[in-house]
Design a protein around this motif. Sequence first.
Motif, mmCIF file in Angstrom:
data_model
loop_
_atom_site.group_PDB
_atom_site.id
_atom_site.type_symbol
_atom_site.label_atom_id
_atom_site.label_comp_id
_atom_site.label_asym_id
_atom_site.label_seq_id
_atom_site.Cartn_x
_atom_site.Cartn_y
_atom_site.Cartn_z
ATOM 1 N N HIS A 1 -56.186 12.210 -28.129
ATOM 2 C CA HIS A 1 -55.346 12.065 -26.941
ATOM 3 C C HIS A 1 -54.090 12.926 -27.080
ATOM 4 C CE1 HIS A 1 -52.944 10.070 -23.814
ATOM 5 N NE2 HIS A 1 -54.064 9.557 -23.364
ATOM 6 N N MET A 2 -53.453 12.882 -28.269
ATOM 7 C CA MET A 2 -52.233 13.652 -28.491
ATOM 8 C C MET A 2 -52.513 15.147 -28.531
ATOM 9 S SD MET A 2 -49.837 11.485 -31.113
ATOM 10 C CE MET A 2 -51.075 11.015 -32.315
ATOM 11 N N ILE A 3 -53.638 15.541 -29.147
ATOM 12 C CA ILE A 3 -53.992 16.959 -29.203
ATOM 13 C C ILE A 3 -54.214 17.504 -27.793
ATOM 14 C CG2 ILE A 3 -55.763 18.607 -29.951
ATOM 15 C CD1 ILE A 3 -56.145 16.830 -32.431
ATOM 16 N N PHE A 4 -54.893 16.713 -26.979
ATOM 17 C CA PHE A 4 -55.162 17.144 -25.609
ATOM 18 C C PHE A 4 -53.854 17.362 -24.850
ATOM 19 C CE2 PHE A 4 -59.645 17.114 -24.584
ATOM 20 C CZ PHE A 4 -59.671 17.701 -23.333
ATOM 21 N N THR B 1 -62.889 13.972 -19.354
ATOM 22 C CA THR B 1 -62.651 14.491 -18.003
ATOM 23 C C THR B 1 -61.344 13.944 -17.439
ATOM 24 O OG1 THR B 1 -65.036 14.631 -17.614
ATOM 25 C CG2 THR B 1 -63.608 14.686 -15.676
ATOM 26 N N MET B 2 -61.082 12.670 -17.680
ATOM 27 C CA MET B 2 -59.839 12.060 -17.220
ATOM 28 C C MET B 2 -58.628 12.737 -17.861
ATOM 29 S SD MET B 2 -61.041 8.056 -17.282
ATOM 30 C CE MET B 2 -59.483 7.399 -16.674
ATOM 31 N N LEU B 3 -58.724 13.069 -19.153
ATOM 32 C CA LEU B 3 -57.621 13.746 -19.830
ATOM 33 C C LEU B 3 -57.368 15.129 -19.235
ATOM 34 C CD1 LEU B 3 -58.181 12.889 -23.610
ATOM 35 C CD2 LEU B 3 -56.498 11.915 -22.040
ATOM 36 N N VAL B 4 -58.437 15.840 -18.869
ATOM 37 C CA VAL B 4 -58.295 17.171 -18.257
ATOM 38 C C VAL B 4 -57.591 17.053 -16.907
ATOM 39 C CG1 VAL B 4 -59.536 19.140 -17.298
ATOM 40 C CG2 VAL B 4 -60.290 18.133 -19.456
ATOM 41 N N VAL B 5 -58.026 16.089 -16.095
ATOM 42 C CA VAL B 5 -57.412 15.876 -14.782
ATOM 43 C C VAL B 5 -55.930 15.530 -14.941
ATOM 44 C CG1 VAL B 5 -57.401 14.408 -12.727
ATOM 45 C CG2 VAL B 5 -59.575 15.207 -13.672
ATOM 46 N N ALA B 6 -55.632 14.622 -15.878
ATOM 47 C CA ALA B 6 -54.247 14.212 -16.104
ATOM 48 C C ALA B 6 -53.404 15.384 -16.595
ATOM 49 C CB ALA B 6 -54.193 13.071 -17.114
ATOM 50 N N LEU B 7 -54.008 16.270 -17.391
ATOM 51 C CA LEU B 7 -53.295 17.427 -17.918
ATOM 52 C C LEU B 7 -52.804 18.333 -16.793
ATOM 53 C CD1 LEU B 7 -52.645 18.727 -20.724
ATOM 54 C CD2 LEU B 7 -54.704 20.085 -20.422
ATOM 55 N N ASN C 1 -42.850 12.203 -3.597
ATOM 56 C CA ASN C 1 -43.886 13.164 -3.965
ATOM 57 C C ASN C 1 -44.008 13.297 -5.485
ATOM 58 O OD1 ASN C 1 -44.361 13.741 -1.259
ATOM 59 N ND2 ASN C 1 -42.882 15.414 -1.217
ATOM 60 N N MET C 2 -42.865 13.353 -6.165
ATOM 61 C CA MET C 2 -42.852 13.477 -7.616
ATOM 62 C C MET C 2 -43.473 12.255 -8.285
ATOM 63 S SD MET C 2 -39.546 14.223 -10.068
ATOM 64 C CE MET C 2 -38.940 12.534 -10.007
ATOM 65 N N VAL C 3 -43.145 11.095 -7.742
ATOM 66 C CA VAL C 3 -43.626 9.840 -8.313
ATOM 67 C C VAL C 3 -45.135 9.699 -8.160
ATOM 68 C CG1 VAL C 3 -43.659 7.353 -7.835
ATOM 69 C CG2 VAL C 3 -41.497 8.522 -8.239
ATOM 70 N N ALA C 4 -45.691 10.206 -7.051
ATOM 71 C CA ALA C 4 -47.139 10.122 -6.849
ATOM 72 C C ALA C 4 -47.872 10.826 -7.992
ATOM 73 C CB ALA C 4 -47.518 10.733 -5.506
ATOM 74 N N PHE C 5 -47.406 12.030 -8.371
ATOM 75 C CA PHE C 5 -47.999 12.742 -9.504
ATOM 76 C C PHE C 5 -47.794 11.954 -10.799
ATOM 77 C CE2 PHE C 5 -47.281 16.492 -6.690
ATOM 78 C CZ PHE C 5 -48.571 16.988 -6.698
ATOM 79 N N PHE C 6 -46.576 11.483 -10.996
ATOM 80 C CA PHE C 6 -46.206 10.807 -12.244
ATOM 81 C C PHE C 6 -47.017 9.526 -12.446
ATOM 82 C CE2 PHE C 6 -43.209 8.208 -14.839
ATOM 83 C CZ PHE C 6 -43.132 9.056 -15.933
ATOM 84 N N PHE C 7 -47.137 8.725 -11.401
ATOM 85 C CA PHE C 7 -47.833 7.438 -11.496
ATOM 86 C C PHE C 7 -49.327 7.645 -11.756
ATOM 87 C CE2 PHE C 7 -50.110 3.872 -9.493
ATOM 88 C CZ PHE C 7 -49.569 2.822 -10.207
ATOM 89 N N ILE C 8 -49.935 8.540 -10.987
ATOM 90 C CA ILE C 8 -51.373 8.779 -11.140
ATOM 91 C C ILE C 8 -51.676 9.345 -12.526
ATOM 92 C CG2 ILE C 8 -53.334 10.115 -10.287
ATOM 93 C CD1 ILE C 8 -52.044 10.001 -7.502
ATOM 94 N N THR C 9 -50.835 10.260 -13.000
ATOM 95 C CA THR C 9 -51.045 10.839 -14.323
ATOM 96 C C THR C 9 -50.959 9.783 -15.416
ATOM 97 O OG1 THR C 9 -50.106 12.948 -13.585
ATOM 98 C CG2 THR C 9 -50.204 12.569 -15.952
ATOM 99 N N SER C 10 -49.967 8.903 -15.331
ATOM 100 C CA SER C 10 -49.791 7.858 -16.348
ATOM 101 C C SER C 10 -50.977 6.911 -16.376
ATOM 102 C CB SER C 10 -48.501 7.077 -16.078
ATOM 103 O OG SER C 10 -47.373 7.901 -16.182
ATOM 104 N N VAL C 11 -51.447 6.498 -15.205
ATOM 105 C CA VAL C 11 -52.567 5.557 -15.139
ATOM 106 C C VAL C 11 -53.839 6.193 -15.695
ATOM 107 C CG1 VAL C 11 -54.092 4.275 -13.578
ATOM 108 C CG2 VAL C 11 -51.620 4.218 -13.228
ATOM 109 N N ILE C 12 -54.106 7.464 -15.329
ATOM 110 C CA ILE C 12 -55.306 8.143 -15.821
ATOM 111 C C ILE C 12 -55.253 8.296 -17.339
ATOM 112 C CG2 ILE C 12 -56.587 10.321 -15.819
ATOM 113 C CD1 ILE C 12 -55.878 10.656 -12.896
ATOM 114 N N ASN C 13 -54.092 8.696 -17.857
ATOM 115 C CA ASN C 13 -53.951 8.853 -19.307
ATOM 116 C C ASN C 13 -54.216 7.549 -20.041
ATOM 117 O OD1 ASN C 13 -53.396 11.534 -20.170
ATOM 118 N ND2 ASN C 13 -51.397 11.440 -19.201
#
Length: 331
Positions: free
Chosen positions: A93-96, A165-171, A68-80
């Motif tokens: 990117h860093m400010i966001f 929008t992708m940065l917001v979702v990843a955040l 479960n943890m990895v699903a969040f981690f992987f999707i967040t990394s790819v979107i970022n």
Amino acid sequence: MHPAIAVSLVFAGCMLNNVFLELIIREAPSSGNFFTFSQFFFIALQGFIFTADFGRKSPIIPIRCYFNMVAFFFITSVINNYAFNFNVAVPLHMIFRAGSLVANLCLGVIILKRSYKLSKYISVLMITAGIAICTVVSANKVEVHHTATTGNPYTDYLWWCVGITMLVVALFLSARLGIYQEQLYSQFGKHPTEALFYAHALPLPGFLFLGRDIYKHVMLFTASEPLYLYGMSLIIPKLWLYTLGNVVTQYICIRAVYVLTSETTSLTVTLVVTLRKFFSLMFSIFYFKNPFTVYHWIGTVLVFTGTFIFVELFQKIQESLSPPVKKEKSQ
């Protein structure tokens, strides 16, 4: 590991990682999947040898929780990483990502039903305003450098909005991951090296879906301009050398952060990571000469001042400087 050493490694590893990241992004802005896979593979290999003892050591936290943890981690990394394909500059990117406290507070209220002091909400408003200012100003200074450029400024602006929008979702996904990790650690205890290994080993099969893109960039990196190392006859393509530096410094950075979470308070971890982001941002601006206006400065000051208020830095400094209160002896 002593906390002071961990703090030093966070600064050194993470700041150097941002240098190699920007060197790669400037040459190959769409290579996020490739260098992310390289980071995951290296950290997973190291963890398989030293943490999992070649698979002979069972995890303390149930493996299903790590999935479960990895699903969040992987999707967040790819979107970022994909956000770099849509005209999102490294400083923005860093400010966001510095606004992660905002997302954590919002999800803490919604999911964990927490309540916070007024100063927390004020800091959230400051951070949000700072990010908004930097975002609006950057929208007027979009530099065309991604491979999907159409030549039409309105279309390019639309793609840039997609990146934001992708940065917001990843955040918010990253914030949800932090809450989930907090729930796991409260239930099973803190096991930073184990979590680091499984967070990078379990997502590796997911990169098979990105195999074509990764292979394309392997060829691109191999064909990059070679660098001649001093005193050596070995010729190395510069993008491969940048990738090696990115992978090693990423391991140093994230390993130190995981260790710091188990050795110090969350206030210290948040403060160290925030200061690291600030210095990385300043280095990126001055060394790589990224565009930065007075409005960017105003937004940055709001973001980091709001962050310091959020972690109650000023209150902690005041308490540490105040003389200790003497207890009156009872008669």
